[in-house]
Write an enzyme that holds these catalytic residues in place. Sequence first.
Site, PDB file in Angstrom:
ATOM      1  N   LYS A  39       0.829  -1.222   0.000  1.00 37.60           N
ATOM      2  CA  LYS A  39       0.000   0.000   0.000  1.00 37.60           C
ATOM      3  C   LYS A  39       0.855   1.261   0.000  1.00 37.60           C
ATOM      4  O   LYS A  39       0.429   2.287  -0.514  1.00 37.60           O
ATOM      5  CB  LYS A  39      -0.953  -0.005   1.196  1.00 37.60           C
ATOM      6  CG  LYS A  39      -0.242   0.128   2.521  1.00 37.60           C
ATOM      7  CD  LYS A  39      -1.150  -0.106   3.710  1.00 37.60           C
ATOM      8  CE  LYS A  39      -0.382   0.188   4.982  1.00 37.60           C
ATOM      9  NZ  LYS A  39      -0.943  -0.441   6.162  1.00 37.60           N
ATOM     10  N   ARG A 134      -6.355   0.444  17.586  1.00 35.36           N
ATOM     11  CA  ARG A 134      -6.928   0.632  16.251  1.00 35.36           C
ATOM     12  C   ARG A 134      -7.888  -0.545  16.095  1.00 35.36           C
ATOM     13  O   ARG A 134      -8.773  -0.707  16.912  1.00 35.36           O
ATOM     14  CB  ARG A 134      -5.840   0.711  15.165  1.00 35.36           C
ATOM     15  CG  ARG A 134      -6.343   1.429  13.913  1.00 35.36           C
ATOM     16  CD  ARG A 134      -5.268   1.586  12.834  1.00 35.36           C
ATOM     17  NE  ARG A 134      -4.933   0.317  12.184  1.00 35.36           N
ATOM     18  CZ  ARG A 134      -4.036   0.214  11.206  1.00 35.36           C
ATOM     19  NH1 ARG A 134      -3.389   1.264  10.766  1.00 35.36           N
ATOM     20  NH2 ARG A 134      -3.781  -0.963  10.660  1.00 35.36           N
TER      21      ARG A 134
END
Length: 366
Positions: A39, A134
Amino acid sequence: MNTESYPQLRIDLGKLKDNAQSIASTCADSGIMVSGVVKGCGGMLEVCQAMLDGGCESLGSSRIDQLKEIKKYDGRIETLLLRLPMQSEIDEVIYYADCSLNSDKETLALLNQSCERKNTRHKVVLMADLGDLREGIWYLDDLVELAMFVEFELERIDLHGVGTNLGCYGSIKPTKEKMMELSDSADAIEKAIGRQLDIVSGGATSSYPLVLNQEMPPKINHLRIGENILLGRDLKDYFGISMPEVHSDAFQLYGQIIEIQTKPSYPVGELFIDAFGNKPEYVDKGFRKRAIVAVGKQDFGDHEKLIPLNKEIDLVGSSSDHLIVDLTDDQQHYKTGDVLVFNMYYQPMLHLCANTEISKVFISPE
Ligand SMILES: *Cc1c(COP(=O)(O)O)cnc(C)c1O
């Protein structure tokens, strides 16, 4: 590709392959497989291939569009979706990701339904939150319950393993203790479902030092590594780890000088706000020789994350399309039209790779 076009991002595929190779083989020595995370470079296929050539067993991205391009490039490549699936992309996840990271019961049920419609199967790794706050499930009991739901009630979903993510939001350091906690969670799930999990995924680049120090618990058999293959900078500069075998200059920005002037370093007039509505502090160093390079925040984000190869020059500031460089201490006597080269941290790589206006020049080993 026009190598005279700037700003330009040069990507050394041989160095990327070397990095993947050294990291994947170090991990393999500890029984750990590596998913190469792409990514950071926008899923660039040339980089994907270099990671596979270096020995990554699968490719991961947070973006399903990048996995789609990878599957179109070569359907045999094993793909891993790193961000929890959106309910709006369930069908794409089933088509283009062989495996996805998950924490939500309803999303898992939707993945299962999509598999039924398409008469196919999908693998999932359940995420445990070990303190970084997260994604992931907080209580072990809830994690085990979700694992049993997938294992016994979702016919088309294969419970592939369990994983965690650290050092992202909460800046929590992956330690031996955190990895033991993950290992214990995996044990609890295996006991509840009555079989071994395929993978126990111990995190990202920031977990790699535990492999280097041979401190990884034996149950951890998978890592998802992006930064250390792409840039190899964070562990060297933030963790103080020596890794001479990892290249930190596979991505380099080339920018062209469009002005050189000697002028004051402190702005002249009534100080108000800059182009972004901020009120920066300026240091008065008197008159300085300064260059403007034709590249800006729009291209790289934050200039403080760029590292000039020439140590005698100083990055002073930037606006959307301009980078201001102090050349006073430089011995190379640049002139307008010359090109400055920069190494970088993750953020500029992310922006530069995504920006279609930046020329990309690939350097191949042969
Ligand atoms: C981005 C990401 C990674 C890879 O992180 P690096 O620091 O680049 O190695 C691994 N896992 C997840 C879930 C991610 O989102």
